[in-house]
Design a protein around this motif. Structure first.
Motif, PDB file in Angstrom:
ATOM      1  N   VAL A   1       0.841  -1.196   0.000  1.00 44.10           N
ATOM      2  CA  VAL A   1       0.000   0.000   0.000  1.00 44.10           C
ATOM      3  C   VAL A   1       0.874   1.244   0.000  1.00 44.10           C
ATOM      4  CG1 VAL A   1      -1.918  -1.116   1.207  1.00 44.10           C
ATOM      5  CG2 VAL A   1      -0.161   0.067   2.531  1.00 44.10           C
ATOM      6  N   ALA A   2       0.264   2.356  -0.349  1.00 45.88           N
ATOM      7  CA  ALA A   2       0.925   3.651  -0.272  1.00 45.88           C
ATOM      8  C   ALA A   2       0.230   4.456   0.818  1.00 45.88           C
ATOM      9  CB  ALA A   2       0.818   4.377  -1.610  1.00 45.88           C
ATOM     10  N   VAL A   3       1.025   5.129   1.636  1.00 48.46           N
ATOM     11  CA  VAL A   3       0.470   6.003   2.662  1.00 48.46           C
ATOM     12  C   VAL A   3       0.898   7.420   2.333  1.00 48.46           C
ATOM     13  CG1 VAL A   3       0.380   6.581   5.106  1.00 48.46           C
ATOM     14  CG2 VAL A   3       0.513   4.193   4.408  1.00 48.46           C
ATOM     15  N   LYS A   4      -0.090   8.268   2.118  1.00 50.34           N
ATOM     16  CA  LYS A   4       0.162   9.671   1.795  1.00 50.34           C
ATOM     17  C   LYS A   4      -0.054  10.495   3.053  1.00 50.34           C
ATOM     18  CE  LYS A   4      -1.371  13.280  -1.398  1.00 50.34           C
ATOM     19  NZ  LYS A   4      -2.274  13.561  -2.532  1.00 50.34           N
ATOM     20  N   LYS A   5       0.994  11.203   3.459  1.00 52.09           N
ATOM     21  CA  LYS A   5       0.895  12.099   4.610  1.00 52.09           C
ATOM     22  C   LYS A   5       0.696  13.510   4.075  1.00 52.09           C
ATOM     23  CE  LYS A   5       3.324  14.011   8.559  1.00 52.09           C
ATOM     24  NZ  LYS A   5       4.604  14.111   9.267  1.00 52.09           N
ATOM     25  N   VAL A   6      -0.481  14.053   4.316  1.00 51.68           N
ATOM     26  CA  VAL A   6      -0.790  15.420   3.904  1.00 51.68           C
ATOM     27  C   VAL A   6      -0.492  16.312   5.110  1.00 51.68           C
ATOM     28  CG1 VAL A   6      -2.543  16.985   3.011  1.00 51.68           C
ATOM     29  CG2 VAL A   6      -2.594  14.562   2.377  1.00 51.68           C
ATOM     30  N   THR A   7       0.583  17.072   5.017  1.00 62.04           N
ATOM     31  CA  THR A   7       0.978  17.932   6.130  1.00 62.04           C
ATOM     32  C   THR A   7       0.228  19.260   6.076  1.00 62.04           C
ATOM     33  OG1 THR A   7       2.855  18.717   4.835  1.00 62.04           O
ATOM     34  CG2 THR A   7       3.278  16.936   6.356  1.00 62.04           C
ATOM     35  N   ASN A   8      -0.124  19.740   7.248  1.00 59.57           N
ATOM     36  CA  ASN A   8      -0.843  21.015   7.367  1.00 59.57           C
ATOM     37  C   ASN A   8      -2.015  21.079   6.390  1.00 59.57           C
ATOM     38  OD1 ASN A   8       0.942  22.067   9.350  1.00 59.57           O
ATOM     39  ND2 ASN A   8       2.406  22.466   7.724  1.00 59.57           N
ATOM     40  N   ALA A   9      -2.850  20.056   6.426  1.00 58.75           N
ATOM     41  CA  ALA A   9      -3.933  19.916   5.459  1.00 58.75           C
ATOM     42  C   ALA A   9      -4.896  21.102   5.455  1.00 58.75           C
ATOM     43  CB  ALA A   9      -4.712  18.627   5.743  1.00 58.75           C
ATOM     44  N   PHE A  10      -4.979  21.794   6.561  1.00 55.22           N
ATOM     45  CA  PHE A  10      -5.957  22.871   6.665  1.00 55.22           C
ATOM     46  C   PHE A  10      -5.307  24.211   6.953  1.00 55.22           C
ATOM     47  CE2 PHE A  10      -7.765  18.847   8.141  1.00 55.22           C
ATOM     48  CZ  PHE A  10      -8.668  18.641   7.111  1.00 55.22           C
TER      49      PHE A  10
ATOM     50  N   GLU B   1     -10.133  15.814  -3.165  1.00 54.47           N
ATOM     51  CA  GLU B   1      -9.376  14.620  -3.549  1.00 54.47           C
ATOM     52  C   GLU B   1      -9.912  13.390  -2.829  1.00 54.47           C
ATOM     53  OE1 GLU B   1      -4.886  12.710  -3.264  1.00 54.47           O
ATOM     54  OE2 GLU B   1      -5.143  14.845  -2.882  1.00 54.47           O
ATOM     55  N   VAL B   2     -10.145  13.510  -1.531  1.00 54.98           N
ATOM     56  CA  VAL B   2     -10.642  12.378  -0.746  1.00 54.98           C
ATOM     57  C   VAL B   2     -12.025  11.950  -1.243  1.00 54.98           C
ATOM     58  CG1 VAL B   2     -11.444  11.672   1.551  1.00 54.98           C
ATOM     59  CG2 VAL B   2      -9.261  12.864   1.301  1.00 54.98           C
ATOM     60  N   LYS B   3     -12.905  12.904  -1.460  1.00 59.62           N
ATOM     61  CA  LYS B   3     -14.261  12.569  -1.919  1.00 59.62           C
ATOM     62  C   LYS B   3     -14.241  11.900  -3.290  1.00 59.62           C
ATOM     63  CE  LYS B   3     -17.752  15.197  -0.883  1.00 59.62           C
ATOM     64  NZ  LYS B   3     -18.672  16.327  -0.724  1.00 59.62           N
ATOM     65  N   LEU B   4     -13.400  12.407  -4.209  1.00 59.66           N
ATOM     66  CA  LEU B   4     -13.310  11.807  -5.541  1.00 59.66           C
ATOM     67  C   LEU B   4     -12.745  10.390  -5.485  1.00 59.66           C
ATOM     68  CD1 LEU B   4     -12.086  14.748  -7.781  1.00 59.66           C
ATOM     69  CD2 LEU B   4     -14.176  13.435  -8.073  1.00 59.66           C
TER      70      LEU B   4
ATOM     71  N   ASP C   1      -9.782   0.331 -12.582  1.00 64.58           N
ATOM     72  CA  ASP C   1      -8.504  -0.371 -12.425  1.00 64.58           C
ATOM     73  C   ASP C   1      -7.303   0.560 -12.506  1.00 64.58           C
ATOM     74  OD1 ASP C   1      -9.783  -2.774 -12.116  1.00 64.58           O
ATOM     75  OD2 ASP C   1      -9.503  -3.413 -14.201  1.00 64.58           O
ATOM     76  N   ASN C   2      -7.422   1.662 -13.240  1.00 65.21           N
ATOM     77  CA  ASN C   2      -6.294   2.570 -13.436  1.00 65.21           C
ATOM     78  C   ASN C   2      -6.303   3.780 -12.510  1.00 65.21           C
ATOM     79  OD1 ASN C   2      -5.369   0.909 -15.494  1.00 65.21           O
ATOM     80  ND2 ASN C   2      -6.563   1.973 -17.023  1.00 65.21           N
ATOM     81  N   ILE C   3      -7.192   3.788 -11.546  1.00 65.69           N
ATOM     82  CA  ILE C   3      -7.276   4.894 -10.587  1.00 65.69           C
ATOM     83  C   ILE C   3      -7.140   4.318  -9.187  1.00 65.69           C
ATOM     84  CG2 ILE C   3      -8.699   6.754  -9.667  1.00 65.69           C
ATOM     85  CD1 ILE C   3     -10.081   6.899 -12.385  1.00 65.69           C
ATOM     86  N   ILE C   4      -6.265   4.912  -8.396  1.00 70.08           N
ATOM     87  CA  ILE C   4      -6.103   4.425  -7.029  1.00 70.08           C
ATOM     88  C   ILE C   4      -7.396   4.640  -6.250  1.00 70.08           C
ATOM     89  CG2 ILE C   4      -3.611   4.787  -6.948  1.00 70.08           C
ATOM     90  CD1 ILE C   4      -4.149   7.326  -5.299  1.00 70.08           C
ATOM     91  N   CYS C   5      -7.604   3.802  -5.263  1.00 70.47           N
ATOM     92  CA  CYS C   5      -8.753   4.015  -4.390  1.00 70.47           C
ATOM     93  C   CYS C   5      -8.251   4.105  -2.956  1.00 70.47           C
ATOM     94  CB  CYS C   5      -9.796   2.921  -4.562  1.00 70.47           C
ATOM     95  SG  CYS C   5      -9.308   1.303  -3.983  1.00 70.47           S
ATOM     96  N   ILE C   6      -8.989   4.812  -2.161  1.00 72.61           N
ATOM     97  CA  ILE C   6      -8.638   4.958  -0.750  1.00 72.61           C
ATOM     98  C   ILE C   6      -9.049   3.687  -0.022  1.00 72.61           C
ATOM     99  CG2 ILE C   6      -9.111   6.204   1.379  1.00 72.61           C
ATOM    100  CD1 ILE C   6      -9.315   8.750  -0.251  1.00 72.61           C
ATOM    101  N   LEU C   7      -8.077   3.042   0.601  1.00 68.68           N
ATOM    102  CA  LEU C   7      -8.340   1.829   1.362  1.00 68.68           C
ATOM    103  C   LEU C   7      -8.678   2.148   2.811  1.00 68.68           C
ATOM    104  CD1 LEU C   7      -5.362  -0.298   0.001  1.00 68.68           C
ATOM    105  CD2 LEU C   7      -7.746  -0.331  -0.774  1.00 68.68           C
ATOM    106  N   ASP C   8      -8.059   3.213   3.328  1.00 73.11           N
ATOM    107  CA  ASP C   8      -8.246   3.558   4.738  1.00 73.11           C
ATOM    108  C   ASP C   8      -7.738   4.971   4.973  1.00 73.11           C
ATOM    109  OD1 ASP C   8      -8.918   3.253   7.386  1.00 73.11           O
ATOM    110  OD2 ASP C   8      -7.336   1.807   7.848  1.00 73.11           O
ATOM    111  N   MET C   9      -8.155   5.551   6.053  1.00 75.14           N
ATOM    112  CA  MET C   9      -7.624   6.837   6.511  1.00 75.14           C
ATOM    113  C   MET C   9      -7.423   6.715   8.013  1.00 75.14           C
ATOM    114  SD  MET C   9      -9.754   9.674   4.338  1.00 75.14           S
ATOM    115  CE  MET C   9      -8.835  11.033   5.017  1.00 75.14           C
TER     116      MET C   9
ATOM    117  N   ILE D   1      -3.517   9.077   4.396  1.00 73.47           N
ATOM    118  CA  ILE D   1      -4.438   8.404   3.483  1.00 73.47           C
ATOM    119  C   ILE D   1      -3.756   7.149   2.944  1.00 73.47           C
ATOM    120  CG2 ILE D   1      -5.783   8.619   1.364  1.00 73.47           C
ATOM    121  CD1 ILE D   1      -5.608  11.700   1.763  1.00 73.47           C
ATOM    122  N   VAL D   2      -4.391   5.997   3.125  1.00 77.99           N
ATOM    123  CA  VAL D   2      -3.853   4.721   2.653  1.00 77.99           C
ATOM    124  C   VAL D   2      -4.538   4.381   1.331  1.00 77.99           C
ATOM    125  CG1 VAL D   2      -3.503   2.280   3.179  1.00 77.99           C
ATOM    126  CG2 VAL D   2      -3.525   3.972   5.034  1.00 77.99           C
ATOM    127  N   THR D   3      -3.713   4.158   0.290  1.00 75.64           N
ATOM    128  CA  THR D   3      -4.241   3.849  -1.043  1.00 75.64           C
ATOM    129  C   THR D   3      -3.525   2.636  -1.619  1.00 75.64           C
ATOM    130  OG1 THR D   3      -2.641   5.248  -2.207  1.00 75.64           O
ATOM    131  CG2 THR D   3      -4.708   6.300  -1.503  1.00 75.64           C
TER     132      THR D   3
END
Length: 98
Positions: A23-32, A44-47, A54-62, A75-77
């Motif tokens: 899996v890939a874990v994306k760390k969004v720093t200072n998101a707000f 991004e999260v909602k989309l 098959d060619n677009i990552i999906c969010i597995l977990d947050m 965000i885990v994808t």
């Protein structure tokens, strides 16, 4: 293992031993840090939560924040072989198989 970084954070590869997948874990720093960045992250999260292809990552977990007053989002994808920027910048001719 760090696999990339961008305007909103850093992406690292991990192995989920329970599910036996990478899996890939994306760390969004200072998101707000400002309203515009917060809206972009939310978009991004909602989309990614609603798209299924098959060619677009999906969010597995947050990961839930430690407290109500938080700055970073994790965000885990799915882990992909490459990212869209590298595909576009590549000199390789793309075919339907790609």
């Amino acid at each position: 293992k760090k696999v990339g970084s961008g305007a909103y954070g850093t992406v690292a590869a991990f192995e989920d031993k329970q599910a036996d997948i990478k899996v890939a874990v994306k760390k969004v720093t200072n998101a707000f840090r400002d309203l515009t960045d917060g809206k972009r992250v939310l978009r991004e999260v909602k989309l990614l939560r609603s798209l299924r292809h098959d060619n677009i990552i999906c969010i597995l977990d947050m990961y839930p924040p430690d407290s109500p007053d938080f700055d970073d989002i994790y965000i885990v994808t799915d882990l992909m072989e490459t990212d869209l920027h590298r595909v576009i910048a590549s000199k390789q001719v793309l075919k339907d198989d790609h």
